[in-house]
Design a protein around this motif. Structure first.
Motif, PDB file in Angstrom:
ATOM      1  N   ALA A 204      -5.624 -16.009  46.673  1.00 33.40           N
ATOM      2  CA  ALA A 204      -5.731 -14.796  45.868  1.00 33.40           C
ATOM      3  C   ALA A 204      -5.423 -13.550  46.692  1.00 33.40           C
ATOM      4  O   ALA A 204      -4.858 -12.577  46.188  1.00 33.40           O
ATOM      5  CB  ALA A 204      -7.131 -14.691  45.271  1.00 33.40           C
TER       6      ALA A 204
ATOM      7  N   ASN B 208      -1.352 -18.453  44.953  1.00 31.49           N
ATOM      8  CA  ASN B 208      -2.306 -17.733  44.114  1.00 31.49           C
ATOM      9  C   ASN B 208      -2.478 -18.475  42.785  1.00 31.49           C
ATOM     10  O   ASN B 208      -1.508 -18.682  42.041  1.00 31.49           O
ATOM     11  CB  ASN B 208      -1.757 -16.317  43.866  1.00 31.49           C
ATOM     12  CG  ASN B 208      -2.760 -15.439  43.153  1.00 31.49           C
ATOM     13  OD1 ASN B 208      -3.775 -15.933  42.649  1.00 31.49           O
ATOM     14  ND2 ASN B 208      -2.482 -14.141  43.144  1.00 31.49           N
TER      15      ASN B 208
ATOM     16  N   GLN C 160      -3.722 -17.532  40.112  1.00 26.57           N
ATOM     17  CA  GLN C 160      -3.509 -16.709  38.920  1.00 26.57           C
ATOM     18  C   GLN C 160      -2.026 -16.598  38.547  1.00 26.57           C
ATOM     19  O   GLN C 160      -1.687 -16.097  37.494  1.00 26.57           O
ATOM     20  CB  GLN C 160      -4.029 -15.271  39.179  1.00 26.57           C
ATOM     21  CG  GLN C 160      -5.426 -15.180  39.735  1.00 26.57           C
ATOM     22  CD  GLN C 160      -6.456 -15.727  38.770  1.00 26.57           C
ATOM     23  OE1 GLN C 160      -6.374 -15.462  37.574  1.00 26.57           O
ATOM     24  NE2 GLN C 160      -7.400 -16.522  39.259  1.00 26.57           N
ATOM     25  N   ASP C 161      -1.176 -17.036  39.479  1.00 25.47           N
ATOM     26  CA  ASP C 161       0.259 -16.813  39.269  1.00 25.47           C
ATOM     27  C   ASP C 161       0.998 -18.137  39.465  1.00 25.47           C
ATOM     28  O   ASP C 161       0.984 -18.709  40.546  1.00 25.47           O
ATOM     29  CB  ASP C 161       0.740 -15.773  40.296  1.00 25.47           C
ATOM     30  CG  ASP C 161       2.213 -15.473  40.141  1.00 25.47           C
ATOM     31  OD1 ASP C 161       2.846 -16.014  39.204  1.00 25.47           O
ATOM     32  OD2 ASP C 161       2.752 -14.694  40.961  1.00 25.47           O
TER      33      ASP C 161
END
Lengths: 471, 260
Positions: A28, A48, A50-51
């Motif tokens: 992150a 990451n 989130q991506d």
């Protein structure tokens, strides 16, 4: 992060982070993180969570990192990695381009970090794809521009071919400035000038019977009238009567006149070959030719004279007195005019021409009184002797100037001290003239260029007579 | 006025002054030569200035930079042939050493492109209309990001008297059509990466199969290593970064075979 923060991290206040949390924290904090062994093998890839735009990169693990770098990044990585293994820690972040069997490359900015495991390195990476996308758009925009330039070049070539091959003599004149914007060779011939000399010249000065505003007004009136009658004028140089057929149009908001010039008299081919040769000689000879009225006012000059005195436009010369360009001014001109008036011609007169910036050129002048038609005039031929000296000197056989010989001639003619002093003067004068020339007579800039104070420059300008222009 | 002239005051001094001038010119030419200190012949101070201008965070005005360069008394030829390529190479080196980022390199290259346009605008009309000028097609293939080098070569070819057309990022079919219909005497391809060599080889093959005799095909760009191997691999006639080499090769062939 504050200093309080730093001491917080170093004081041991943080409990050891559990491995299952650590990777997600690293992922992150950076966009992509690699752990690379001393041998350059990828031990771990953390992305990451989130991506998901990087996709699944688990297959990188266990394989050499260079397999996933573009050619231009391999050396770069290896140098940074070797430096890291040698104990250094790069202060600069490095940009690497990854490639993974796909056309699309992704640039990442990495920083190298030690993290306790022997010789392995933690690379924390920032995804630079958003910047790369902008870069791509910029490059695409530039490609479109370049293609536009190519198209423009093609139109330009067509325009030039048309201008060079049409039978009409064509001149484009700006209505606002009254200056010639472009003209073809046929127009130049009719007006007795080279096409290059025509561009930028004030259109009205090319004709002896109209002022600038009169001519523009006549041309504009002609474009407005239904019958579109041509405007008749007399060319200053060739003395021919010409008809101008104007058409007005707008280009980029500016009004421009396209003027077709026609010789009013019927063309008389081969009627006077000598006259056309004489006119061609006037335009093309390397010697400067000047026509004066009986009081020494300049009526016309050829290109060579403009070159000699460094005049950019004909308008700077025509109408001025020849005395303005002679070092001894009115005295020189008086000698010339007196001899020519008395005996019809003067074979040889040596003097110097001086240009706008004070540079002097040694010249030889011959002058002849011309009794042609309604008015008498004086024709003079000016030969630049500084160039001639270079041709005359090597009569001994060797055609190349021998700088060594010049020095030999010099040594013994004066003491070394005097030669050095005089050489310094010559070099100094040449440098100052060049600086003044380069800065377009801006003394502050010239002084700065030469590393002199303004005061010193002024003193030297005076010493070398370079203030003469200002009086 | 005559008194202002240090060479014109007395006859003796005039003679001395005149004979001193060649010596002074010689001194000046020696001084000029001293200013050349980079191996390529470029003056380091100028390269440094242009590099700063190209990578500066401030705005860039090609006209002003051009004036500044002319202030160093550089010819347009030197600016195109020497300084723009040198500064482009220096930016590449600085990216390699992580001293500048790739965005700065891109912006710098586009600025040099603008400067090149400014420098070559004065030369644009020189060969127009000369129907017997050799025609050169400069190709930057699809996917190639670097076209500054190709633009420099195009400007050099124009100065060598060629009529030049530049094809940037056009599909292979369009390049073949250009070769078929325009019948260039030379095709110069630019390639910056080894990966692009396959595209070059495909384009060369298409050109050679579609027209006979084929034009001279040359390959250039930021390529390193075994030029002869690259030549064989791609099927081009020569691998070089010199426009003069290509024109020389074409001229020799033209003399030997007669123009197509």
């Amino acid at each position: 992060m504050t200093t309080g923060g730093s001491s917080f991290w170093t004081s041991g206040a943080v409990p050891l982070i559990e491995p299952e949390f650590l990777s997600s924290i690293i992922g992150a904090a950076s966009d992509i993180a690699l752990v690379v062994s001393a041998a350059g093998t990828i031990l771990s890839v953390v992305i990451n969570a989130q991506d998901d735009s990087f996709g699944n990169l688990k297959h990188w693990e266990g394989r050499p990192v260079v397999e996933f770098l573009t050619d231009d990044s391999i050396d770069k990585f290896q140098q940074a990695h070797n430096a890291y293994l040698a104990g250094g820690l790069a202060r600069k972040s490095i940009e690497l381009n990854h490639a993974d069997n796909a056309v699309w490359q992704y640039p990442v900015r990495y920083t190298f970090h030690r993290f306790g495991q022997e010789d392995a390195v933690l690379l924390l990476g920032r995804d630079l794809r958003p910047i790369a996308e902008t870069q791509q758009q910029l490059v695409q925009a530039q490609i479109a521009l370049e293609q536009g330039y190519e198209a423009k070049r093609e139109f330009d070539a067509r325009y030039r071919v048309v201008m060079a091959n049409v039978d009409d003599a064509v001149v484009f004149v700006s209505v606002q400035t009254g200056r010639v914007e472009d003209a073809n060779a046929k127009a130049a011939t009719l007006l007795g000038l080279k096409p290059e000399a025509l561009t930028g010249a004030t259109f009205a000065t090319l004709f002896s019977d109209r002022s600038g505003s009169e001519l523009t007004e006549s041309l504009m009136n002609s474009t407005l009238s239904d019958e579109a009658a041509p405007v008749t004028v007399r060319a200053t140089r060739t003395r021919q009567r010409l008809q101008i057929h104007p058409v007005v149009f707008r280009a980029a908001g500016q009004r421009v006149l396209m003027c077709r010039l026609m010789d009013e008299a019927e063309p008389a081919p081969m009627a006077d070959a000598a006259a056309s040769h004489a006119a061609a000689l006037f335009r093309q000879t390397p010697d400067a030719v000047v026509f004066l009225d009986t009081r020494g006012g300049i009526l016309s000059v050829n290109e060579a004279f403009q070159d000699l005195i460094g005049a950019a436009h004909l308008s700077e010369v025509v109408g001025a007195s020849l005395a303005d360009f002679l070092t001894r001014g009115q005295i020189d001109l008086g000698v010339l005019l007196e001899n020519v008036t008395r005996s019809g011609q003067m074979r040889l007169y040596a003097t110097r021409l001086v240009n706008d910036l004070g540079a002097r050129v040694p010249v030889e002048i011959s002058a002849t009184r011309l009794e042609a038609g309604d008015a008498s005039a004086i024709g003079i031929i000016v030969r630049d002797v500084s160039r001639l000296e270079g041709v005359r000197k090597p009569e001994g056989g060797n055609t190349l100037p021998d700088p060594g010989r010049n020095v030999m001639d010099l040594v013994g003619s004066a003491s070394l001290k005097d030669i050095v002093a005089e050489t310094t003067d010559v070099v100094e004068k040449m440098c100052i003239e060049t600086a003044v020339n380069l800065t377009r007579n801006n003394r502050v800039a010239a002084a700065e260029m030469l590393g002199l104070s303004r005061q010193s420059l002024y003193v030297k300008l005076r010493k070398y007579g370079l203030l003469a222009k200002d009086g | 006025m005559a008194q202002d002239d240090p060479f014109g005051t007395t006859q003796a001094q005039k003679g001395a002054g005149d004979s001193l001038e060649p010596l002074a010119s010689q001194v000046i030419s020696v001084l000029c030569e001293r200013q050349t200190n980079s191996p390529s012949g470029a003056r380091q101070i100028v390269v440094d200035y242009l590099l700063r201008a190209a990578t500066s965070r401030n705005s860039f005005d090609a006209v002003l930079v051009m004036e500044e360069l002319r202030g160093y008394r550089l010819t347009i030829d030197a600016i195109i042939d020497l300084y723009i390529p040198q500064v482009a190479a220096r930016m590449g080196e600085q990216w390699q050493t992580s001293d500048i980022d790739f965005a700065s390199v891109t912006v710098g290259a586009l600025r040099l492109q603008a400067l090149l346009g400014e420098a070559s605008s004065a030369l644009a009309h020189s060969s127009a209309g000369a129907h017997d000028a050799p025609l050169a097609l400069v190709v930057v293939a699809e996917g190639e990001q670097h076209f500054l080098g190709a633009s420099v070569v195009a400007a050099q070819l124009r100065r060598l008297g060629c009529d030049v057309s530049l094809s940037i990022a056009e599909p292979p079919k369009q390049i073949t059509n250009r070769v078929l219909y325009d019948q260039p005497d030379m095709v110069l391809m630019s390639c910056a990466q080894v990966a692009g060599l396959e595209t070059v080889a495909r384009n060369v093959k298409k050109i050679r199969t579609s027209i006979d005799p084929a034009p001279v095909i040359a390959l250039g760009g930021a390529l390193r290593g075994d030029f002869d191997g690259i030549r064989k691999k791609t099927g081009v006639d020569l691998v070089t970064n010199s426009a003069k080499d290509v024109v020389g090769f074409y001229t020799k062939r033209h003399k030997a075979l007669g123009r197509r």
